[in-house]
Write a protein that holds these residues in place. Structure first.
Motif, PDB file in Angstrom:
ATOM      1  N   GLY A  74     -24.886  50.817  -9.932  1.00 55.66           N
ATOM      2  CA  GLY A  74     -25.128  49.496  -9.348  1.00 55.66           C
ATOM      3  C   GLY A  74     -26.434  48.886  -9.812  1.00 55.66           C
ATOM      4  N   LEU A  75     -27.470  49.703  -9.902  1.00 59.23           N
ATOM      5  CA  LEU A  75     -28.767  49.198 -10.360  1.00 59.23           C
ATOM      6  C   LEU A  75     -28.717  48.789 -11.830  1.00 59.23           C
ATOM      7  CD1 LEU A  75     -31.212  51.666  -8.598  1.00 59.23           C
ATOM      8  CD2 LEU A  75     -30.892  49.245  -8.105  1.00 59.23           C
ATOM      9  N   ASN A 101     -20.392  66.424  -2.445  1.00 62.84           N
ATOM     10  CA  ASN A 101     -19.737  65.496  -3.371  1.00 62.84           C
ATOM     11  C   ASN A 101     -19.983  64.037  -2.968  1.00 62.84           C
ATOM     12  OD1 ASN A 101     -18.724  67.464  -5.043  1.00 62.84           O
ATOM     13  ND2 ASN A 101     -16.759  67.605  -3.965  1.00 62.84           N
ATOM     14  N   PHE A 102     -20.008  63.799  -1.663  1.00 60.18           N
ATOM     15  CA  PHE A 102     -20.253  62.448  -1.175  1.00 60.18           C
ATOM     16  C   PHE A 102     -21.643  61.979  -1.601  1.00 60.18           C
ATOM     17  CE2 PHE A 102     -19.942  58.769   1.364  1.00 60.18           C
ATOM     18  CZ  PHE A 102     -21.173  58.580   1.969  1.00 60.18           C
ATOM     19  N   ILE A 103     -22.641  62.821  -1.440  1.00 61.31           N
ATOM     20  CA  ILE A 103     -24.021  62.484  -1.800  1.00 61.31           C
ATOM     21  C   ILE A 103     -24.112  62.237  -3.302  1.00 61.31           C
ATOM     22  CG2 ILE A 103     -26.406  63.304  -1.861  1.00 61.31           C
ATOM     23  CD1 ILE A 103     -25.511  62.784   0.949  1.00 61.31           C
ATOM     24  N   LEU A 104     -23.481  63.104  -4.103  1.00 67.61           N
ATOM     25  CA  LEU A 104     -23.499  62.945  -5.562  1.00 67.61           C
ATOM     26  C   LEU A 104     -22.836  61.618  -5.951  1.00 67.61           C
ATOM     27  CD1 LEU A 104     -24.140  64.088  -8.355  1.00 67.61           C
ATOM     28  CD2 LEU A 104     -21.940  65.264  -8.277  1.00 67.61           C
ATOM     29  N   GLY A 105     -21.687  61.324  -5.356  1.00 65.52           N
ATOM     30  CA  GLY A 105     -20.989  60.074  -5.630  1.00 65.52           C
ATOM     31  C   GLY A 105     -21.816  58.868  -5.230  1.00 65.52           C
ATOM     32  N   LEU A 106     -22.491  58.987  -4.079  1.00 68.94           N
ATOM     33  CA  LEU A 106     -23.345  57.913  -3.610  1.00 68.94           C
ATOM     34  C   LEU A 106     -24.497  57.662  -4.582  1.00 68.94           C
ATOM     35  CD1 LEU A 106     -23.978  55.921  -1.323  1.00 68.94           C
ATOM     36  CD2 LEU A 106     -25.311  57.742  -0.242  1.00 68.94           C
ATOM     37  N   MET A 107     -25.122  58.721  -5.044  1.00 67.98           N
ATOM     38  CA  MET A 107     -26.242  58.599  -5.986  1.00 67.98           C
ATOM     39  C   MET A 107     -25.773  57.986  -7.315  1.00 67.98           C
ATOM     40  SD  MET A 107     -28.706  59.534  -4.211  1.00 67.98           S
ATOM     41  CE  MET A 107     -30.112  59.909  -5.169  1.00 67.98           C
ATOM     42  N   ILE A 108     -24.632  58.432  -7.796  1.00 66.99           N
ATOM     43  CA  ILE A 108     -24.089  57.871  -9.048  1.00 66.99           C
ATOM     44  C   ILE A 108     -23.765  56.394  -8.849  1.00 66.99           C
ATOM     45  CG2 ILE A 108     -22.114  57.913 -10.622  1.00 66.99           C
ATOM     46  CD1 ILE A 108     -22.119  60.988 -10.275  1.00 66.99           C
ATOM     47  N   GLY A 109     -23.165  56.059  -7.709  1.00 69.13           N
ATOM     48  CA  GLY A 109     -22.823  54.665  -7.415  1.00 69.13           C
ATOM     49  C   GLY A 109     -24.055  53.775  -7.350  1.00 69.13           C
ATOM     50  N   ILE A 110     -25.105  54.263  -6.719  1.00 65.98           N
ATOM     51  CA  ILE A 110     -26.348  53.491  -6.635  1.00 65.98           C
ATOM     52  C   ILE A 110     -26.943  53.307  -8.024  1.00 65.98           C
ATOM     53  CG2 ILE A 110     -28.740  53.567  -5.830  1.00 65.98           C
ATOM     54  CD1 ILE A 110     -27.649  54.849  -3.234  1.00 65.98           C
ATOM     55  N   GLY A 111     -26.937  54.362  -8.829  1.00 62.87           N
ATOM     56  CA  GLY A 111     -27.476  54.275 -10.197  1.00 62.87           C
ATOM     57  C   GLY A 111     -26.720  53.262 -11.040  1.00 62.87           C
ATOM     58  N   ALA A 141     -26.320  45.530 -11.962  1.00 63.73           N
ATOM     59  CA  ALA A 141     -26.551  44.499 -10.950  1.00 63.73           C
ATOM     60  C   ALA A 141     -26.849  43.159 -11.609  1.00 63.73           C
ATOM     61  CB  ALA A 141     -27.726  44.906 -10.061  1.00 63.73           C
ATOM     62  N   PRO A 142     -26.421  42.079 -10.980  1.00 65.99           N
ATOM     63  CA  PRO A 142     -26.706  40.759 -11.552  1.00 65.99           C
ATOM     64  C   PRO A 142     -28.208  40.472 -11.571  1.00 65.99           C
ATOM     65  CG  PRO A 142     -25.670  40.544  -9.405  1.00 65.99           C
ATOM     66  CD  PRO A 142     -25.691  42.012  -9.736  1.00 65.99           C
ATOM     67  N   SER A 143     -28.584  39.592 -12.429  1.00 67.55           N
ATOM     68  CA  SER A 143     -29.983  39.197 -12.564  1.00 67.55           C
ATOM     69  C   SER A 143     -30.441  38.442 -11.326  1.00 67.55           C
ATOM     70  CB  SER A 143     -30.162  38.284 -13.771  1.00 67.55           C
ATOM     71  OG  SER A 143     -29.710  38.906 -14.931  1.00 67.55           O
ATOM     72  N   ARG A 144     -31.748  38.297 -11.203  1.00 68.62           N
ATOM     73  CA  ARG A 144     -32.309  37.484 -10.122  1.00 68.62           C
ATOM     74  C   ARG A 144     -31.872  36.039 -10.317  1.00 68.62           C
ATOM     75  NH1 ARG A 144     -38.512  38.278 -10.665  1.00 68.62           N
ATOM     76  NH2 ARG A 144     -37.870  36.917 -12.313  1.00 68.62           N
ATOM     77  N   GLY A 145     -31.938  35.269  -9.256  1.00 69.58           N
ATOM     78  CA  GLY A 145     -31.509  33.870  -9.309  1.00 69.58           C
ATOM     79  C   GLY A 145     -32.248  33.069 -10.363  1.00 69.58           C
ATOM     80  N   GLU A 146     -33.556  33.266 -10.462  1.00 68.07           N
ATOM     81  CA  GLU A 146     -34.352  32.528 -11.442  1.00 68.07           C
ATOM     82  C   GLU A 146     -33.910  32.854 -12.870  1.00 68.07           C
ATOM     83  OE1 GLU A 146     -38.986  32.307 -12.877  1.00 68.07           O
ATOM     84  OE2 GLU A 146     -38.550  32.839 -10.802  1.00 68.07           O
ATOM     85  N   GLU A 147     -33.668  34.134 -13.143  1.00 69.67           N
ATOM     86  CA  GLU A 147     -33.225  34.538 -14.486  1.00 69.67           C
ATOM     87  C   GLU A 147     -31.847  33.955 -14.786  1.00 69.67           C
ATOM     88  OE1 GLU A 147     -33.391  38.775 -15.070  1.00 69.67           O
ATOM     89  OE2 GLU A 147     -35.306  38.889 -14.029  1.00 69.67           O
ATOM     90  N   THR A 148     -30.970  33.988 -13.788  1.00 68.90           N
ATOM     91  CA  THR A 148     -29.618  33.454 -13.972  1.00 68.90           C
ATOM     92  C   THR A 148     -29.666  31.957 -14.255  1.00 68.90           C
ATOM     93  OG1 THR A 148     -28.736  35.153 -12.499  1.00 68.90           O
ATOM     94  CG2 THR A 148     -27.356  33.215 -12.878  1.00 68.90           C
ATOM     95  N   ARG A 149     -30.469  31.214 -13.500  1.00 77.07           N
ATOM     96  CA  ARG A 149     -30.590  29.768 -13.739  1.00 77.07           C
ATOM     97  C   ARG A 149     -31.150  29.494 -15.126  1.00 77.07           C
ATOM     98  NH1 ARG A 149     -32.159  30.139  -8.394  1.00 77.07           N
ATOM     99  NH2 ARG A 149     -34.373  30.144  -8.926  1.00 77.07           N
ATOM    100  N   HIS A 150     -32.106  30.307 -15.552  1.00 84.26           N
ATOM    101  CA  HIS A 150     -32.697  30.144 -16.886  1.00 84.26           C
ATOM    102  C   HIS A 150     -31.641  30.381 -17.971  1.00 84.26           C
ATOM    103  CE1 HIS A 150     -35.851  30.025 -19.873  1.00 84.26           C
ATOM    104  NE2 HIS A 150     -35.453  31.190 -20.337  1.00 84.26           N
ATOM    105  N   ARG A 151     -30.846  31.443 -17.801  1.00 81.48           N
ATOM    106  CA  ARG A 151     -29.801  31.723 -18.797  1.00 81.48           C
ATOM    107  C   ARG A 151     -28.750  30.639 -18.826  1.00 81.48           C
ATOM    108  NH1 ARG A 151     -28.833  38.091 -18.094  1.00 81.48           N
ATOM    109  NH2 ARG A 151     -27.415  37.274 -16.535  1.00 81.48           N
ATOM    110  N   ILE A 152     -28.385  30.127 -17.648  1.00 81.11           N
ATOM    111  CA  ILE A 152     -27.390  29.041 -17.584  1.00 81.11           C
ATOM    112  C   ILE A 152     -27.941  27.796 -18.271  1.00 81.11           C
ATOM    113  CG2 ILE A 152     -26.246  27.427 -16.015  1.00 81.11           C
ATOM    114  CD1 ILE A 152     -25.926  29.819 -14.070  1.00 81.11           C
ATOM    115  N   ALA A 153     -29.202  27.460 -18.000  1.00 81.39           N
ATOM    116  CA  ALA A 153     -29.819  26.280 -18.620  1.00 81.39           C
ATOM    117  C   ALA A 153     -29.858  26.434 -20.139  1.00 81.39           C
ATOM    118  CB  ALA A 153     -31.226  26.063 -18.079  1.00 81.39           C
TER     119      ALA A 153
END
Length: 67
Positions: free
Chosen positions: A14-15, A2-12, A18-30
């Motif tokens: 999260g991906l 169950n731990f492994i399954l939960g870990l895999m789901i959590g990673i999925g 997950a927030p955008s890269r810094g360059e993409e974020t700055r572009h969206r803010i601009a």
């Protein structure tokens, strides 16, 4: 197991969220800042036009003696 399954789901998840890269974020803010500036300028023009119409109407009303 169950731990492994939960870990895999959590990673999925999260991906996926997950927030955008810094360059993409700055572009969206601009882009958002430019959009807000544009909206502000347009609203300012609308307000100036409305104020001008009201001032003109008030001046006309005073000229013809209506208030």
């Amino acid at each position: 197991m169950n731990f492994i399954l939960g870990l895999m789901i959590g990673i999925g998840v999260g991906l996926v969220i997950a927030p955008s890269r810094g360059e993409e974020t700055r572009h969206r803010i601009a882009n958002k800042v430019e959009e807000m500036k544009s909206r502000g300028k347009e609203r300012g023009r609308e307000m100036a036009g409305e104020a001008g119409r009201k001032a003109g109407k008030t001046a006309f009303d005073k000229a013809v003696g209506e208030e």
